[in-house]
Design an enzyme around this catalytic site. Sequence first.
Site, short mmCIF file in Angstrom:
data_model
loop_
_atom_site.label_atom_id
_atom_site.label_comp_id
_atom_site.label_asym_id
_atom_site.label_seq_id
_atom_site.Cartn_x
_atom_site.Cartn_y
_atom_site.Cartn_z
N CYS A 248 -31.99 -39.98 2.12
CA CYS A 248 -31.77 -40.91 3.23
C CYS A 248 -33.11 -41.39 3.83
O CYS A 248 -33.84 -42.11 3.18
CB CYS A 248 -30.86 -40.28 4.28
SG CYS A 248 -30.14 -41.47 5.43
N LEU A 249 -33.45 -40.98 5.06
CA LEU A 249 -34.74 -41.36 5.62
C LEU A 249 -35.87 -40.85 4.73
O LEU A 249 -36.89 -41.52 4.55
CB LEU A 249 -34.90 -40.82 7.04
CG LEU A 249 -36.22 -41.17 7.74
CD1 LEU A 249 -36.33 -42.66 7.99
CD2 LEU A 249 -36.36 -40.39 9.05
N HIS A 333 -26.07 -39.28 0.81
CA HIS A 333 -26.11 -37.86 1.18
C HIS A 333 -25.43 -37.00 0.12
O HIS A 333 -24.20 -36.87 0.13
CB HIS A 333 -25.42 -37.65 2.53
CG HIS A 333 -26.20 -38.18 3.69
ND1 HIS A 333 -27.04 -37.40 4.45
CD2 HIS A 333 -26.29 -39.43 4.20
CE1 HIS A 333 -27.60 -38.14 5.39
NE2 HIS A 333 -27.16 -39.38 5.25
N GLU A 335 -25.34 -33.88 0.01
CA GLU A 335 -24.72 -32.71 0.66
C GLU A 335 -23.42 -33.08 1.36
O GLU A 335 -22.71 -32.21 1.89
CB GLU A 335 -25.71 -32.10 1.67
CG GLU A 335 -25.81 -32.81 3.01
CD GLU A 335 -26.55 -34.14 2.99
OE1 GLU A 335 -26.57 -34.82 4.02
OE2 GLU A 335 -27.11 -34.49 1.93
#
Length: 383
Positions: A248-249, A333, A335
């Site tokens: 992500c980031l 993501h 996870e």
Amino acid sequence: MQAQARLLLEDGTLFTGLAFGAQGASVGEVVFNTGITGYQEVLSDPSYCGQIVTMTFPLIGNYGITRDDFESIRPYIHGFVVRRHEPVPSNWRAQYTLDHLLKEYGIVGISDIDTRMLTRIIRQHGTMRGLLTTGNERAEELRERLGAAPLMRDQVARTSTPHVFSSPGERERIVLIDYGAKSGILRELTKRGCDVVVVPHNTTADEIRRLHPDGIQLSNGPGDPKDVPHAVRTLRELLGEYPIFGICLGHQLFALACGADTEKLKFGHRGGNHPVKELESGRCYITSQNHGYTVKEESVAGTELEVTHINNNDKTIEGLKHKRYPAFSVQYHPEAAPGPFDNSYLFDRFLDMIREHKRLNPERPRQAVLAESLRGELHYAQK
């Protein structure tokens, strides 16, 4: 009678509904999430720091809140918008209500508004700032207050851990750089037996080296990646030295460190059902996403990055890998939490990359490395 709440958008649109959660007022970027379940994980995802979150699914609160489903130690959102708020949960796992959680952390909620209309406005005009209030100020006062509110630029500093901490394991040592990390990333690494050391967002390259990692995990986080230039500088120093996996980031920061560029999306990707195509295999994965920025496709040309995944909806970049170094990243993501677990295999791929890197780069005896590592941790923890 239930108190009234109002949501004012930058374009002047005013929604009036019923208040739940805390009393007060808050300014934030108004976004929407398309998930059908997982509102507790959404509330506690640090990537939503500074945002007023609208849930497109019409019934929220029906299964309550449980301590096991938090993705951070507390919620960071600036407001919660739903079509219908259910005050009495019906689930055996529920420990308290959504209303209780929002009151505990001072978060204003609004229900009984047309969330479909609100979502269509955001899709058509893009995300915009909004003011959510339970007060009775005049509309002119609300507009002035919204216009005078400063833009938030320090979300990563607000959500990152201020101190180093570890989750001991017997296998590979992973330094997890916390830009606003979800608990799910730590869970996936510890589930695989990794010895995880979590460090603040402003940890320097030398401080990371003193921890003697086998690999470096870049977490998710809130805001514009260009607001954390120190993180980009640190990654440039570490690139090629250790295997790196960005999420992500962390994916966006990895791209910036490699010379690519990022830009803001019109309304972002937030939900648990986004289709992503892996270019090498041609396989489509359903992914969990929460981001408002993306890597610019044209900026990848001329770098040593290769695009590995694309979004099937809008063709934006969803994955990158370095052509020479053991480093890769994904925009989504793996996870999940909430969302599908189709992509958890990426953590196994990261560990395979680490083992291959160690095979090609033999180290000193592990006992000596661990001794130095312990000294480095003690020195760092005392700072």
